[in-house]
Write an enzyme that holds these catalytic residues in place. Structure first.
Site, PDB file in Angstrom:
ATOM      1  N   THR A  73      37.488  36.020  37.706  1.00  0.00           N
ATOM      2  CA  THR A  73      38.333  36.875  38.554  1.00  0.00           C
ATOM      3  C   THR A  73      39.796  36.498  38.380  1.00  0.00           C
ATOM      4  O   THR A  73      40.666  37.356  38.197  1.00  0.00           O
ATOM      5  CB  THR A  73      37.919  36.716  40.038  1.00  0.00           C
ATOM      6  OG1 THR A  73      36.555  37.134  40.172  1.00  0.00           O
ATOM      7  CG2 THR A  73      38.799  37.535  40.957  1.00  0.00           C
ATOM      8  N   SER A 200      34.011  33.633  31.922  1.00  0.00           N
ATOM      9  CA  SER A 200      33.645  32.830  33.086  1.00  0.00           C
ATOM     10  C   SER A 200      32.468  31.919  32.721  1.00  0.00           C
ATOM     11  O   SER A 200      31.469  32.378  32.166  1.00  0.00           O
ATOM     12  CB  SER A 200      33.245  33.746  34.245  1.00  0.00           C
ATOM     13  OG  SER A 200      32.883  32.982  35.370  1.00  0.00           O
ATOM     14  N   ALA A 201      32.594  30.622  33.046  1.00  0.00           N
ATOM     15  CA  ALA A 201      31.584  29.643  32.622  1.00  0.00           C
ATOM     16  C   ALA A 201      30.216  29.877  33.264  1.00  0.00           C
ATOM     17  O   ALA A 201      29.182  29.665  32.624  1.00  0.00           O
ATOM     18  CB  ALA A 201      32.077  28.228  32.961  1.00  0.00           C
ATOM     19  N   HIS A 202      30.212  30.352  34.519  1.00  0.00           N
ATOM     20  CA  HIS A 202      28.908  30.393  35.207  1.00  0.00           C
ATOM     21  C   HIS A 202      28.013  31.535  34.744  1.00  0.00           C
ATOM     22  O   HIS A 202      26.843  31.615  35.140  1.00  0.00           O
ATOM     23  CB  HIS A 202      29.075  30.395  36.733  1.00  0.00           C
ATOM     24  CG  HIS A 202      29.496  31.695  37.348  1.00  0.00           C
ATOM     25  ND1 HIS A 202      28.609  32.537  37.956  1.00  0.00           N
ATOM     26  CD2 HIS A 202      30.706  32.272  37.489  1.00  0.00           C
ATOM     27  CE1 HIS A 202      29.262  33.581  38.453  1.00  0.00           C
ATOM     28  NE2 HIS A 202      30.546  33.444  38.169  1.00  0.00           N
ATOM     29  N   CYS A 328      28.262  40.858  44.050  1.00  0.00           N
ATOM     30  CA  CYS A 328      29.354  41.179  44.957  1.00  0.00           C
ATOM     31  C   CYS A 328      28.950  42.265  45.939  1.00  0.00           C
ATOM     32  O   CYS A 328      29.605  42.454  46.960  1.00  0.00           O
ATOM     33  CB  CYS A 328      30.569  41.646  44.168  1.00  0.00           C
ATOM     34  SG  CYS A 328      31.083  40.437  42.964  1.00  0.00           S
TER      35      CYS A 328
HETATM   36  N1  PLP Z   1      33.898  40.452  35.773  1.00  0.00           N
HETATM   37  C1  PLP Z   1      32.606  40.781  35.668  1.00  0.00           C
HETATM   38  C2  PLP Z   1      32.207  41.881  34.738  1.00  0.00           C
HETATM   39  C3  PLP Z   1      31.645  40.096  36.417  1.00  0.00           C
HETATM   40  O1  PLP Z   1      30.359  40.445  36.313  1.00  0.00           O
HETATM   41  C4  PLP Z   1      32.064  39.063  37.284  1.00  0.00           C
HETATM   42  C5  PLP Z   1      31.084  38.359  38.131  1.00  0.00           C
HETATM   43  O2  PLP Z   1      30.069  38.887  38.508  1.00  0.00           O
HETATM   44  C6  PLP Z   1      33.430  38.746  37.340  1.00  0.00           C
HETATM   45  C7  PLP Z   1      34.312  39.456  36.573  1.00  0.00           C
HETATM   46  C8  PLP Z   1      33.920  37.654  38.220  1.00  0.00           C
HETATM   47  O3  PLP Z   1      33.747  36.401  37.606  1.00  0.00           O
HETATM   48  P1  PLP Z   1      33.851  35.087  38.506  1.00  0.00           P
HETATM   49  O4  PLP Z   1      32.610  35.044  39.339  1.00  0.00           O
HETATM   50  O5  PLP Z   1      33.956  33.958  37.539  1.00  0.00           O
HETATM   51  O6  PLP Z   1      35.094  35.235  39.321  1.00  0.00           O
END
Ligand code: PLP
Length: 398
Positions: A73, A200-202, A328
């Site tokens: 994010t 994103s690492a997770h 989310c």
């Molecule tokens: N972008 C996409 C396409 C995602 O699926 C997600 C998380 O579900 C994010 C951004 C957000 O990543 P983070 O959880 O590392 O903030």
């Protein structure tokens, strides 16, 4: 929980044991601040720079083009807000799509409040952005185009090379949110004309709370977090050393195992699609049949849309973790998925999808068990589900 099944890898992935082991020393004995000049600091710095090389290698970038952040994010916030300048240039124009993750859509909405013009491109019923729509939306004042590499609900892959080429030819920067795609499909920034790319690492078996933004050399970007000047001034704050080490290790494992893993996950995915979208069930596939992330399946359930939450809870009772949309959506329970609305589904259908996302630790046996339990649950919730529903043409909707 030994018989439980985790089929929600798009929400987050379990951390690979090798990643946890690589991180361990940096949670205990190696605790130095990478900006310190003494040995503790130098050791931490070395680890951060090794991880930068590993993450860069995953997307074929140069290490100095990787900026570590605290999440995917944050990486996208930096790409969007940072490329428009702080405060944002009032006359600037951004183009994005209607199906982006809130990390991009909410940032665009915030920039819009500051006077930036935002165009949100439509998608077709497969969830694909048409390159011709992008070409028509570009204006001389378009500063940035941000289109995701893979959608978090349907798994559909966008034609990023083509879209980025169109944006670049018009003089705009191109950012892609590759948080879902990273580590799952090949991404090569030496060939793709993208200026920025979020990771994103997770989502790739690494720790939560670590992300990265690839920023091509020469991209005009301003920081959004100001402070001590870490990450070459683009992202001040003492680095999350253990998290970054974990990200590096996860990126390396993903790079090495991706070809084999893709074949395995596509086979499991095909089995799931074949099993779910058979005449036995009222399920129809959402998103493009082939242009999709390996292991990512999202289905609508004709006549059972109102039961999506119920279905999730039933699966949960059986020890199966699936999702009705992105994680989310828990913050907006009951809201229809914006992605599915944009794909032309009505609000009832857009509320009732089931997302099943397989990952590194899932097996063929789990897929078969899931299909058996799915049959039981659907039969219990909707005893009338039959060929008649399917014959009513619902299957074509995806
Ligand atoms: N972008 C996409 C396409 C995602 O699926 C997600 C998380 O579900 C994010 C951004 C957000 O990543 P983070 O959880 O590392 O903030």
């Amino acid at each position: 929980m030994s018989s439980s099944i985790y089929f929600d890898n798009a929400a987050t992935t379990p951390m690979d044991r090798r990643v946890a082991e690589a991180m361990q020393p940096y949670l205990n004995e190696i605790f130095g601040n990478p900006s310190s000049l003494h040995e503790q600091g130098r050791t931490a710095r070395k680890a951060v720079e090794k991880a930068r090389e590993q993450v860069a290698a995953l997307v074929h970038a140069c290490p100095d083009e990787i900026i570590f952040t605290a999440s995917g994010t944050e990486a996208s916030n930096l790409a969007l807000s940072g490329s428009l300048g702080i405060p944002a240039r009032r006359d600037a124009h951004i183009i994005t799509s209607r199906i982006e993750h809130p990390a991009v859509l909410a940032t665009c909405a915030a920039l819009e409040k500051c006077g930036v013009f935002v165009t949100r491109l439509p998608v077709n019923s497969d969830g694909l952005v048409a390159p011709s729509e992008l070409a028509a939306a570009l204006r001389p004042e378009t500063r940035l185009v941000s289109i995701m590499a893979a959608n978090n609900i349907t798994g559909t892959l966008q034609p990023i090379a083509e879209l980025a080429g169109i944006a670049k030819a018009a003089g705009a920067f191109f950012h892609t949110d590759a948080v879902q795609a990273g580590g799952k499909i090949p991404l090569d920034v030496s060939a793709l004309p993208v200026d920025m790319l979020s990771l994103s690492a997770h989502k790739l078996y690494g720790p939560k709370g670590v992300g990265a933004l690839f920023v091509r050399r020469g991209t005009d970007l301003q920081p959004v977090i100001h402070g001590g000047g870490q990450e070459r001034g683009f992202r001040s704050a003492t680095e999350n050393v253990a998290g970054i080490v974990g990200f590096g290790c996860a990126a390396e494992i993903a790079r090495v195992t991706m070809p084999e893993e893709t074949v395995r996950l596509v086979a499991l995915q095909d089995r799931l699609i074949e099993g779910l979208c058979s005449d036995q069930f009222p399920a129809y596939l959402l998103g493009h049949r082939y242009k999709r992330l390996p292991g990512h399946v999202c289905v609508g359930l004709a006549g059972m849309e109102g039961d999506a939450m119920h279905l999730l809870l039933e699966f949960d009772e059986h020890g199966i973790a699936v999702s009705s949309g992105s994680a989310c959506s828990a913050h907006h329970p009951g809201s229809p998925s914006e992605t599915l609305l944009a794909m032309g589904f009505d609000p009832v259908q857009a509320r009732g999808s089931l997302r099943i996302t397989l990952g590194r630790f899932n097996t063929a046996d789990e897929t078969e068990r899931f299909l058996d339990i799915f049959a039981k649950i659907v039969g219990k919730l909707n005893p009338v589900c039959s060929r008649a529903l399917v014959g009513a043409g619902y299957r074509q909707a995806g």
